[in-house]
Design an enzyme around this catalytic site. Sequence first.
Site, PDB file in Angstrom:
ATOM      1  CG  ASN A   1      -4.463   5.702   3.125  1.00  0.00           C
ATOM      2  OD1 ASN A   1      -5.344   5.298   2.369  1.00  0.00           O
ATOM      3  ND2 ASN A   1      -3.464   4.941   3.525  1.00  0.00           N
ATOM      4  CD  GLU A   2      -3.664   8.247   7.100  1.00  0.00           C
ATOM      5  OE1 GLU A   2      -2.463   8.261   6.734  1.00  0.00           O
ATOM      6  OE2 GLU A   2      -4.386   7.236   7.033  1.00  0.00           O
TER       7      GLU A   2
ATOM      8  CB  ALA B   1      -4.218  10.821  22.845  1.00  0.00           C
TER       9      ALA B   1
ATOM     10  CG  ASP C   1      -2.113  -0.946   1.015  1.00  0.00           C
ATOM     11  OD1 ASP C   1      -2.319  -1.422  -0.112  1.00  0.00           O
ATOM     12  OD2 ASP C   1      -2.817  -1.216   2.007  1.00  0.00           O
ATOM     13  N   GLY C   2       2.022   1.200   0.658  1.00  0.00           N
ATOM     14  CA  GLY C   2       2.927   2.350   0.655  1.00  0.00           C
ATOM     15  C   GLY C   2       3.411   2.686  -0.744  1.00  0.00           C
TER      16      GLY C   2
ATOM     17  CG  ASP D   1      -1.167  12.802  22.029  1.00  0.00           C
ATOM     18  OD1 ASP D   1      -0.913  13.675  22.891  1.00  0.00           O
ATOM     19  OD2 ASP D   1      -0.900  11.596  22.187  1.00  0.00           O
TER      20      ASP D   1
ATOM     21  NE  ARG E   1      -6.944  23.705  26.280  1.00  0.00           N
ATOM     22  CZ  ARG E   1      -7.847  24.562  25.808  1.00  0.00           C
ATOM     23  NH1 ARG E   1      -8.966  24.093  25.254  1.00  0.00           N
ATOM     24  NH2 ARG E   1      -7.649  25.868  25.880  1.00  0.00           N
TER      25      ARG E   1
END
Length: 279
Positions: A138-139, A201, A61-62, A166, A164
């Site tokens: 992808n993102e 997170a 996929d990379g 990560d 607030r």
Amino acid sequence: MEQKPRYIKSVPAGSLKKFAIEKRGDELSSALRKRIFEQLTLHKLIYDDMEPDLVISVGGDGTLLQAFHRYSDRLSKTAFVGLHTGHLGFYADWTAEEVDGLIQSVIEKSFDMVEYPLLRIAVDFMDGTQSKHFLALNECTVRSVEGLLVADVMIKGEKFESFRGDGLCFSTPTGSTAYNKGLSGAIIHPSLSSIQLTEIASINNRVYRTVGSPLIMPEHHRCQVMPVMDKSFTLSVDHLSSVHDQVKQIEFGVAEEKIRFARFRRFPFWRRVRDSFIG
């Protein structure tokens, strides 16, 4: 006769004239690239890595993500097909053992052209510097250069929440099975033209509160991330990372462009999901 969905178009055999190959750097991928090149040129297809009709990704996929970013300026004219040489690739239809079947299909078969949505990112700056634009297959993740990300999340120009934590992850439907899935985001069928926002997170207590659930937005919605204190952000667009200073806002939405895959045989999305994650 069953009607094809609007994101799938039938293409007659012989339509592909020029091809390029993107490969991973291992020996098997190199050997498969050589075989594909020799057989396709033998059958009068032209190798053209500048303006190909078809890009064949040999690797994982990379490798296909690299091919997408290499040819992102000609998505309306280039289709992609993947052959995986390692673990099962989500974007790959063919295995190394099936290379001859792929070659014959490119030469002589009609096929379906499948279009999937992409993510458009626009970064605006405090000093009026020209905005920067990116496309993601992808993102895209947003993080602070140092410490926690503190930012307001706007939807259609209206404040939704103060975040607030990560970071934030914006994904496409096909990208919903990648990093987004590890963040407990939803898996979205690529026929739904949408983007998904998942938190990385987040801090939730009596002082700070976020919705805490993934948000799925339709193609006519735009989402903005606006800095509260820190003006420097790290953007990771698929596998490519960059740092941006003096950021005024970062806007996310469904891109006008789409990626096109050449499907020479049926490989439904949910079967892809099952084979990739359940087996």
